[in-house]
Design a protein around this motif. Structure first.
Motif, PDB file in Angstrom:
ATOM      1  N   LEU B 232       0.835  -1.199   0.000  1.00 44.91           N
ATOM      2  CA  LEU B 232       0.000   0.000   0.000  1.00 44.91           C
ATOM      3  C   LEU B 232       0.874   1.256   0.000  1.00 44.91           C
ATOM      4  O   LEU B 232       2.043   1.217   0.399  1.00 44.91           O
ATOM      5  CB  LEU B 232      -0.898   0.002   1.231  1.00 44.91           C
ATOM      6  N   ALA B 233       0.273   2.363  -0.430  1.00 45.00           N
ATOM      7  CA  ALA B 233       0.986   3.637  -0.437  1.00 45.00           C
ATOM      8  C   ALA B 233       1.401   3.997   0.992  1.00 45.00           C
ATOM      9  O   ALA B 233       0.804   3.547   1.960  1.00 45.00           O
ATOM     10  CB  ALA B 233       0.085   4.717  -1.018  1.00 45.00           C
ATOM     11  N   ALA B 234       2.447   4.798   1.105  1.00 42.57           N
ATOM     12  CA  ALA B 234       3.066   5.080   2.405  1.00 42.57           C
ATOM     13  C   ALA B 234       2.037   5.489   3.464  1.00 42.57           C
ATOM     14  O   ALA B 234       2.024   4.951   4.558  1.00 42.57           O
ATOM     15  CB  ALA B 234       4.113   6.164   2.235  1.00 42.57           C
ATOM     16  N   LYS B 235       1.154   6.406   3.123  1.00 43.28           N
ATOM     17  CA  LYS B 235       0.133   6.822   4.095  1.00 43.28           C
ATOM     18  C   LYS B 235      -1.239   6.669   3.453  1.00 43.28           C
ATOM     19  O   LYS B 235      -1.762   7.615   2.855  1.00 43.28           O
ATOM     20  CB  LYS B 235       0.372   8.287   4.498  1.00 43.28           C
ATOM     21  N   ARG B 249      -5.036 -10.290   5.271  1.00 45.58           N
ATOM     22  CA  ARG B 249      -4.094 -10.259   6.383  1.00 45.58           C
ATOM     23  C   ARG B 249      -3.216  -9.026   6.189  1.00 45.58           C
ATOM     24  O   ARG B 249      -2.858  -8.687   5.065  1.00 45.58           O
ATOM     25  CB  ARG B 249      -3.214 -11.510   6.382  1.00 45.58           C
ATOM     26  N   ARG B 250      -2.910  -8.368   7.300  1.00 48.04           N
ATOM     27  CA  ARG B 250      -2.137  -7.144   7.182  1.00 48.04           C
ATOM     28  C   ARG B 250      -0.783  -7.331   7.859  1.00 48.04           C
ATOM     29  O   ARG B 250      -0.690  -7.862   8.967  1.00 48.04           O
ATOM     30  CB  ARG B 250      -2.902  -6.011   7.866  1.00 48.04           C
ATOM     31  N   PHE B 251       0.283  -6.986   7.157  1.00 45.83           N
ATOM     32  CA  PHE B 251       1.620  -7.084   7.729  1.00 45.83           C
ATOM     33  C   PHE B 251       2.208  -5.690   7.848  1.00 45.83           C
ATOM     34  O   PHE B 251       1.975  -4.847   6.988  1.00 45.83           O
ATOM     35  CB  PHE B 251       2.559  -7.918   6.848  1.00 45.83           C
ATOM     36  N   ASN B 252       3.005  -5.477   8.826  1.00 44.08           N
ATOM     37  CA  ASN B 252       3.780  -4.255   9.118  1.00 44.08           C
ATOM     38  C   ASN B 252       3.186  -2.974   8.506  1.00 44.08           C
ATOM     39  O   ASN B 252       3.860  -2.199   7.821  1.00 44.08           O
ATOM     40  CB  ASN B 252       5.258  -4.410   8.729  1.00 44.08           C
ATOM     41  N   GLY B 253       1.913  -2.790   8.718  1.00 41.59           N
ATOM     42  CA  GLY B 253       1.294  -1.507   8.358  1.00 41.59           C
ATOM     43  C   GLY B 253       0.855  -1.368   6.926  1.00 41.59           C
ATOM     44  O   GLY B 253      -0.309  -1.170   6.658  1.00 41.59           O
ATOM     45  N   HIS B 254       1.774  -1.558   5.968  1.00 44.66           N
ATOM     46  CA  HIS B 254       1.346  -1.255   4.601  1.00 44.66           C
ATOM     47  C   HIS B 254       1.489  -2.412   3.616  1.00 44.66           C
ATOM     48  O   HIS B 254       1.601  -2.205   2.433  1.00 44.66           O
ATOM     49  CB  HIS B 254       2.039   0.008   4.090  1.00 44.66           C
ATOM     50  N   VAL B 255       1.502  -3.630   4.118  1.00 37.38           N
ATOM     51  CA  VAL B 255       1.450  -4.789   3.217  1.00 37.38           C
ATOM     52  C   VAL B 255       0.209  -5.604   3.548  1.00 37.38           C
ATOM     53  O   VAL B 255      -0.037  -5.931   4.709  1.00 37.38           O
ATOM     54  CB  VAL B 255       2.705  -5.674   3.343  1.00 37.38           C
ATOM     55  N   VAL B 256      -0.565  -5.907   2.530  1.00 39.71           N
ATOM     56  CA  VAL B 256      -1.799  -6.658   2.727  1.00 39.71           C
ATOM     57  C   VAL B 256      -1.755  -7.896   1.846  1.00 39.71           C
ATOM     58  O   VAL B 256      -1.337  -7.826   0.691  1.00 39.71           O
ATOM     59  CB  VAL B 256      -3.021  -5.779   2.354  1.00 39.71           C
ATOM     60  N   GLU B 257      -2.143  -9.017   2.428  1.00 37.70           N
ATOM     61  CA  GLU B 257      -2.112 -10.248   1.641  1.00 37.70           C
ATOM     62  C   GLU B 257      -3.516 -10.822   1.516  1.00 37.70           C
ATOM     63  O   GLU B 257      -4.254 -10.894   2.495  1.00 37.70           O
ATOM     64  CB  GLU B 257      -1.179 -11.265   2.301  1.00 37.70           C
ATOM     65  N   ASP B 280       0.715   0.549  -4.269  1.00 40.27           N
ATOM     66  CA  ASP B 280       1.975   0.882  -4.922  1.00 40.27           C
ATOM     67  C   ASP B 280       2.492  -0.244  -5.800  1.00 40.27           C
ATOM     68  O   ASP B 280       3.055  -0.019  -6.863  1.00 40.27           O
ATOM     69  CB  ASP B 280       3.045   1.155  -3.850  1.00 40.27           C
ATOM     70  N   ASP B 281       2.338  -1.479  -5.290  1.00 42.44           N
ATOM     71  CA  ASP B 281       2.989  -2.607  -5.950  1.00 42.44           C
ATOM     72  C   ASP B 281       2.164  -3.862  -5.698  1.00 42.44           C
ATOM     73  O   ASP B 281       1.491  -3.975  -4.666  1.00 42.44           O
ATOM     74  CB  ASP B 281       4.415  -2.782  -5.374  1.00 42.44           C
ATOM     75  N   ILE B 282       2.258  -4.818  -6.637  1.00 39.61           N
ATOM     76  CA  ILE B 282       1.509  -6.066  -6.487  1.00 39.61           C
ATOM     77  C   ILE B 282       2.460  -7.254  -6.675  1.00 39.61           C
ATOM     78  O   ILE B 282       3.228  -7.275  -7.638  1.00 39.61           O
ATOM     79  CB  ILE B 282       0.384  -6.180  -7.544  1.00 39.61           C
ATOM     80  N   ASP B 283       2.414  -8.196  -5.738  1.00 41.09           N
ATOM     81  CA  ASP B 283       3.153  -9.462  -5.920  1.00 41.09           C
ATOM     82  C   ASP B 283       2.132 -10.571  -6.046  1.00 41.09           C
ATOM     83  O   ASP B 283       1.181 -10.630  -5.280  1.00 41.09           O
ATOM     84  CB  ASP B 283       4.027  -9.762  -4.698  1.00 41.09           C
ATOM     85  N   VAL B 284       2.351 -11.467  -7.018  1.00 35.33           N
ATOM     86  CA  VAL B 284       1.464 -12.617  -7.156  1.00 35.33           C
ATOM     87  C   VAL B 284       2.274 -13.876  -6.872  1.00 35.33           C
ATOM     88  O   VAL B 284       3.284 -14.114  -7.520  1.00 35.33           O
ATOM     89  CB  VAL B 284       0.867 -12.683  -8.572  1.00 35.33           C
ATOM     90  N   VAL B 285       1.870 -14.619  -5.861  1.00 28.80           N
ATOM     91  CA  VAL B 285       2.606 -15.827  -5.492  1.00 28.80           C
ATOM     92  C   VAL B 285       1.700 -17.037  -5.708  1.00 28.80           C
ATOM     93  O   VAL B 285       0.785 -17.269  -4.923  1.00 28.80           O
ATOM     94  CB  VAL B 285       3.062 -15.781  -4.004  1.00 28.80           C
TER      95      VAL B 285
END
Lengths: 276, 304
Positions: B232-235, B249-257, B280-285
């Protein structure tokens, strides 16, 4: 057959590398030389056929030592390689199990023959070098003593393989090998003597004794050598026995050959049935 | 595609224990196959059956059009095997051992120098194997398996004890052989390592084959969700509406899975791409081999 020879070659290479060849050759040479020069002391040097005396003492040495050496090299051959994991890889190659066994046999026999010929030959050579005159008859008796010693060793190598093919771990194989050695080399004769003393010739007649002696390769070897020639049997104190012996030389050789072939065949069968 | 290995209804029993229960598969030439499963799942037994070291209790094994346990050795000349925990006679040197195995396969002994060089052992080839480290013994094991350009390569835990550099060389060699038309069977626990390399995966559990297919086929079969990770974007002012209704699921504030089932994946990605102000960015696993493996084992345990 090429496979068997390749495996035999590797066994010899290993034997040379881990000092088996050196150790057995030196042991046999040292004992043979000691017996040759100490053993001839009581006979003095008055016209006694020196090499025949050596034959008597060396055959007695052989009966104890070569079975032990044979069992020592052989008892580990199959179970040891299986435990170390080298057998699995070897058998994944285009080789038959019987080829592995024959190859090992040829290799181990070559090591044994080398040690015996060099070790005992050293004693004879040393004797000849001292200037004692030795006639052709003695040389023939000596050569056949070496030949039958190797055959005796081969019989115990076969027995060692059979043990190795049957048991589950090396410790058991070693224990059984020592047990077999004690039984055939020490206990068998004592038990037979005891039996004869108790029986007083009622049931156990001379042919029965002869048949019983064929059950033990060490005794076949003893009969083969100590009664081989008149001179030798005289020195061995077995002249009386030699006269009464009905078993011919060929029968004895055949019996000893059977002691090589049968355990080896059984070992091959046991090995081929074994699950990896 | 010609089949190099065919197993049909193969059962192997050791006393009361059934090590392999009715396994059927065909391996084509020119493929890298991963054979995975727990210890005792029957992998090594399968390899031994293919090598002809043991006979199946019932069923049929054919390797290069030959019954490997019938005592015919033509196929074995074209077969390389690296056992788990490979062992050599410690008193001989690496070169001597390799020469011995080359002779057994009727290969020219002159070829072993380049083979030793290839696995990085040429410097130590004159030393006794007793002085070798575990990794060096593994390299020698690999060298002997490569003797005589094998058409089938059976490798049991091949990369244990190899350093990362040699591990890469190892997979290069494997790929090269595959390109030449060899079937390469890799048994391993290092699933992440196999994932990028194996074209086919066979999963074994307690003697049964529970899966056999390409990684994509297995993914399709299991319908396991793909994980989508959004940076996610910084703020972020607020999470987009479509996201709030999801199970995330939310990790360290600005990463969502998110877990996306195969049918929903594209839709979710389109939404995420559209929310350019918050994402901001997308990862596909996609589901890893590890996850597929666990899934297959669980579903088999559940079925009696």
């Amino acid at each position: 057959m090429t496979n068997a020879l390749v495996i035999a070659g590797k066994e010899i290479q290993e034997g040379v590398r881990n000092r088996w060849v050196l150790a057995t050759t030196l042991l046999l040479a040292a004992l043979a030389l000691t017996l040759t020069f100490l053993g001839s002391a009581p006979t003095g040097s008055v016209g006694v056929r020196a090499l025949d005396v050596v034959i008597v003492s060396l055959s007695s040495l052989t009966i104890f030592l070569l079975p032990l050496i044979g069992l020592l090299i052989a008892h580990d051959a199959i179970v040891g390689e299986m435990e170390r994991g080298t057998m699995l890889l070897l058998l994944s190659y285009p080789v038959g199990r019987w080829q592995v066994l024959i190859g090992k046999f040829v290799g181990h026999l070559a090591i044994l023959a080398f040690a015996t010929v060099i070790g005992y030959g050293a004693a004879a050579a040393a004797l000849a070098a001292t200037g004692v005159s030795i006639d052709a008859e003695s040389w023939v008796a000596f050569a056949s003593m070496i030949g039958s010693s190797v055959l005796l060793g081969a019989a115990f190598v076969s027995v060692g393989y059979l043990i190795s093919a049957l048991v589950r771990d090396r410790g058991t194989a070693a224990g059984i090998a020592i047990g077999i050695w004690l039984l055939l080399v020490l206990i068998f004769d004592m038990a037979l003597l005891g039996l004869l003393a108790v029986d007083q010739g009622r049931v156990i007649t001379a042919p029965v004794v002869e048949a019983l002696l064929l059950l033990n390769p060490a005794d076949i070897y003893r009969l083969l050598n100590l009664t081989a020639s008149d001179n030798v049997s005289m020195f061995a104190g077995m002249a009386g026995l030699a006269d009464n012996l009905s078993l011919g030389r060929n029968v004895l050789l055949l019996a000893l050959g059977t002691w090589v072939a049968v355990p080896l065949g059984l070992a091959a069968v046991a090995f081929s049935r074994r699950e990896l | 595609m010609t089949a190099t290995v065919t197993l049909e209804g193969v059962v192997k029993r050791y006393g009361p224990v059934e090590a392999v229960r009715g396994v059927t598969f065909t391996l084509p030439a020119g493929e890298i196959v991963a054979l995975v499963g727990h210890n005792g799942a029957g992998k090594t037994t399968l390899l031994k059956l293919m090598l002809g070291l043991i006979r199946p209790t019932s069923g049929d094994v054919r390797v290069l059009d030959e019954n490997p346990s019938a005592g015919e050795f033509a196929a074995r000349k074209r077969l390389g095997y690296l056992p788990e925990n490979v062992a050599f006679n410690a008193s001989l040197t690496g070169r001597e051992v390799l020469a011995f195995y080359a002779r057994l396969k009727r290969q020219p002994v002159s070829g072993i120098a380049s083979l030793l060089d290839r696995v990085g052992l040429s410097g130590a080839s004159g030393r006794r194997i007793g002085t070798y480290s575990k990794g060096m013994r593994q390299r020698l094991g690999l060298a002997q398996a490569l003797l005589g350009a094998p058409r089938i390569l059976l490798l049991d835990e091949p990369t244990t004890g190899l350093d990362p550099a040699l591990r890469l060389t190892f997979y290069e060699i494997v790929r090269e052989l595959r390109d030449q038309g060899a079937t390469v069977v890799l048994c391993s626990h290092a699933l992440t390592e196999l994932e990028e390399r194996a074209e086919r995966v066979i999963i074994m559990n307690r003697g049964l084959m529970v899966a056999n297919g390409t990684l994509d086929e297995l993914r399709h079969l299991t319908q396991l969700p793909t994980r989508i990770r959004l940076h996610l974007a910084a703020k972020p002012t607020a999470l987009p509406d479509w996201l709030r209704s999801m199970n995330y699921r939310r990790f360290n504030g600005h990463v969502v899975e998110l877990d996306a089932s195969p049918g929903k994946k594209m839709e979710l990605l389109r939404w995420a791409a559209a929310s350019a102000d918050t994402v901001d960015d997308i990862d596909v696993v996609p589901p890893t081999l590890d996850e597929l493996y666990v899934h297959f084992l669980r579903s088999q345990e559940a079925a009696p």
